[in-house]
Every structure is written in C-alpha cells, then in structure tokens.
Design a protein around this motif. Sequence first.
Motif, PDB file in Angstrom:
ATOM      1  N   ALA A 184       8.851   7.808   8.429  1.00  0.00           N
ATOM      2  CA  ALA A 184       8.533   6.709   9.339  1.00  0.00           C
ATOM      3  C   ALA A 184       9.330   5.488   8.903  1.00  0.00           C
ATOM      4  O   ALA A 184       9.383   5.173   7.723  1.00  0.00           O
ATOM      5  N   LEU A 185       9.949   4.832   9.851  1.00  0.00           N
ATOM      6  CA  LEU A 185      10.645   3.572   9.600  1.00  0.00           C
ATOM      7  C   LEU A 185       9.642   2.459   9.881  1.00  0.00           C
ATOM      8  O   LEU A 185       9.278   2.227  11.020  1.00  0.00           O
ATOM      9  N   ALA A 186       9.190   1.807   8.819  1.00  0.00           N
ATOM     10  CA  ALA A 186       8.245   0.698   8.992  1.00  0.00           C
ATOM     11  C   ALA A 186       7.965   0.055   7.653  1.00  0.00           C
ATOM     12  O   ALA A 186       7.594   0.746   6.721  1.00  0.00           O
ATOM     13  N   PRO A 187       8.102  -1.210   7.595  1.00  0.00           N
ATOM     14  CA  PRO A 187       8.752  -2.099   8.564  1.00  0.00           C
ATOM     15  C   PRO A 187      10.202  -2.385   8.175  1.00  0.00           C
ATOM     16  O   PRO A 187      10.654  -2.015   7.096  1.00  0.00           O
ATOM     17  N   TYR A 202       0.519   9.751   9.592  1.00  0.00           N
ATOM     18  CA  TYR A 202       0.990   8.748   8.646  1.00  0.00           C
ATOM     19  C   TYR A 202       0.181   8.833   7.354  1.00  0.00           C
ATOM     20  O   TYR A 202      -0.947   9.337   7.357  1.00  0.00           O
ATOM     21  N   SER A 203       0.724   8.272   6.285  1.00  0.00           N
ATOM     22  CA  SER A 203      -0.010   8.232   5.030  1.00  0.00           C
ATOM     23  C   SER A 203      -1.237   7.326   5.178  1.00  0.00           C
ATOM     24  O   SER A 203      -1.319   6.507   6.098  1.00  0.00           O
ATOM     25  N   GLU A 204      -2.161   7.472   4.226  1.00  0.00           N
ATOM     26  CA  GLU A 204      -3.387   6.661   4.256  1.00  0.00           C
ATOM     27  C   GLU A 204      -3.090   5.164   4.162  1.00  0.00           C
ATOM     28  O   GLU A 204      -3.923   4.343   4.532  1.00  0.00           O
ATOM     29  N   ALA A 205      -1.890   4.793   3.718  1.00  0.00           N
ATOM     30  CA  ALA A 205      -1.521   3.374   3.628  1.00  0.00           C
ATOM     31  C   ALA A 205      -1.544   2.685   4.981  1.00  0.00           C
ATOM     32  O   ALA A 205      -1.762   1.478   5.071  1.00  0.00           O
ATOM     33  N   PHE A 206      -1.344   3.448   6.049  1.00  0.00           N
ATOM     34  CA  PHE A 206      -1.292   2.873   7.396  1.00  0.00           C
ATOM     35  C   PHE A 206      -2.690   2.652   7.982  1.00  0.00           C
ATOM     36  O   PHE A 206      -2.823   2.002   9.002  1.00  0.00           O
ATOM     37  N   SER A 207      -3.710   3.218   7.347  1.00  0.00           N
ATOM     38  CA  SER A 207      -5.084   3.128   7.890  1.00  0.00           C
ATOM     39  C   SER A 207      -5.688   1.761   7.640  1.00  0.00           C
ATOM     40  O   SER A 207      -5.457   1.129   6.646  1.00  0.00           O
ATOM     41  N   ARG A 226       0.827  -1.219   0.000  1.00  0.00           N
ATOM     42  CA  ARG A 226       0.000   0.000   0.000  1.00  0.00           C
ATOM     43  C   ARG A 226       0.854   1.260   0.000  1.00  0.00           C
ATOM     44  O   ARG A 226       0.537   2.218  -0.706  1.00  0.00           O
ATOM     45  N   ILE A 227       1.929   1.267   0.789  1.00  0.00           N
ATOM     46  CA  ILE A 227       2.791   2.451   0.841  1.00  0.00           C
ATOM     47  C   ILE A 227       3.350   2.765  -0.538  1.00  0.00           C
ATOM     48  O   ILE A 227       3.419   3.931  -0.943  1.00  0.00           O
ATOM     49  N   ARG A 228       3.750   1.747  -1.264  1.00  0.00           N
ATOM     50  CA  ARG A 228       4.310   1.955  -2.608  1.00  0.00           C
ATOM     51  C   ARG A 228       3.350   2.687  -3.535  1.00  0.00           C
ATOM     52  O   ARG A 228       3.777   3.283  -4.517  1.00  0.00           O
ATOM     53  N   LYS A 229       2.068   2.640  -3.251  1.00  0.00           N
ATOM     54  CA  LYS A 229       1.039   3.237  -4.107  1.00  0.00           C
ATOM     55  C   LYS A 229       0.651   4.646  -3.666  1.00  0.00           C
ATOM     56  O   LYS A 229      -0.301   5.223  -4.204  1.00  0.00           O
ATOM     57  N   THR A 230       1.355   5.206  -2.682  1.00  0.00           N
ATOM     58  CA  THR A 230       1.020   6.533  -2.164  1.00  0.00           C
ATOM     59  C   THR A 230       2.141   7.527  -2.449  1.00  0.00           C
ATOM     60  O   THR A 230       3.256   7.154  -2.818  1.00  0.00           O
TER      61      THR A 230
END
Length: 176
Positions: free
Chosen positions: A84-87, A171-176, A40-44
């Motif tokens: 943010a460092l994750a993961p 955080y970005s919406e990817a974390f929701s 998901r993060i890759r898409k934001t």
Amino acid sequence: MDIKIRIERTEDYRKTEEVVRSAFEPEVFSDEKEHLLVNRIRKTEAFVPELSLVAENNKQEIIGHILLSKVKIINEKKAVDSLALAPVSIISEYQNIGIGSLLIKAALSAAKELGYQSVIVLGHQDYYPKFGFQPASNWGIKAPFEVPDEVFMAIELTEDSLADVSGFVHYSEAFS
C-alpha cells in the motif's frame, strides 16, 4: 533544485513525522493523523524499512516522505502479497514542483527491485494514473471500506502480476 531521495533512517523518524503532519495540516480531507499512521506502521510486520523514503533538499533537510507497507489481497481461494502506498507527504513550500513524483517513482522502483509485484493506493484519480495506476476494480480488487471506484487504484510492478488476483485488500492493524 537538487533533491536527494534516500531510505529513511531511524534518527529521521521524528523529523519525518513532522514533515508528514505539516504536509497534511491544510488538507480538507485529512484527519491530521497521518503522522501517527506512519509511526504505527513502523511498529508492525507490514513495515519495510527499504520502502520508507525521504526527500532532502540541498541543505540535507527532510522535505518529503513516502511509505509503502505490506498488505494482502484475499479472496476465498488465496491470499496474495502486495503493498500500500500511504502516505506521500511534501512540506507546503516544496509542493507542486515534482518532488512527490520523484518519491513515487523511487518507491515503485525500489519495491520492484525487492521483488514486490503490485502496489495499491487510495488517492487522487487525476494524479496517480500518470504513474501507471488504474482502478483496482479492473482486477476485481476491492477496498475493505466504501470508497469511490476511481480513487482506489493498483499498479502491476511486474507485467500480469495481478492477472489472477482478486479480492479484498487487508491492511495492517496500523490502519485501524
């Protein structure tokens, strides 16, 4: 052991997600969806390709991954960019031999070279301080959810970069 750290390539995505999934499978506090978070993060807009790193063994197999993504620290007066460092993920047979440390150091160095000022992490209170992370509350930085103070940490990549920063991490919406 010869370990190479490099930027993740798009053709690595499937393998990287397998590494992340397998690394978190045995973890007690995992929801076993960390690989989906990476996807998901890759898409934001929070995704910074240069800060998605993989570790390869001497057979050029991906055995570890780390991702730093954009976040904001916001209070009533201003918004400050951070990461943010994750993961961070290492497959089980390569854990506890320093590969995670190599990935974290490489990612922090790359972030600093790219001009980022700070990094936030929600992580183990006995692990991340060895890289310079301190409780984010030292700067008045808070998580957007309930979490013990000692596991929500920050690091300044540039001296005093958090001196005038406080507020909640968004955080970005990817974390929701």
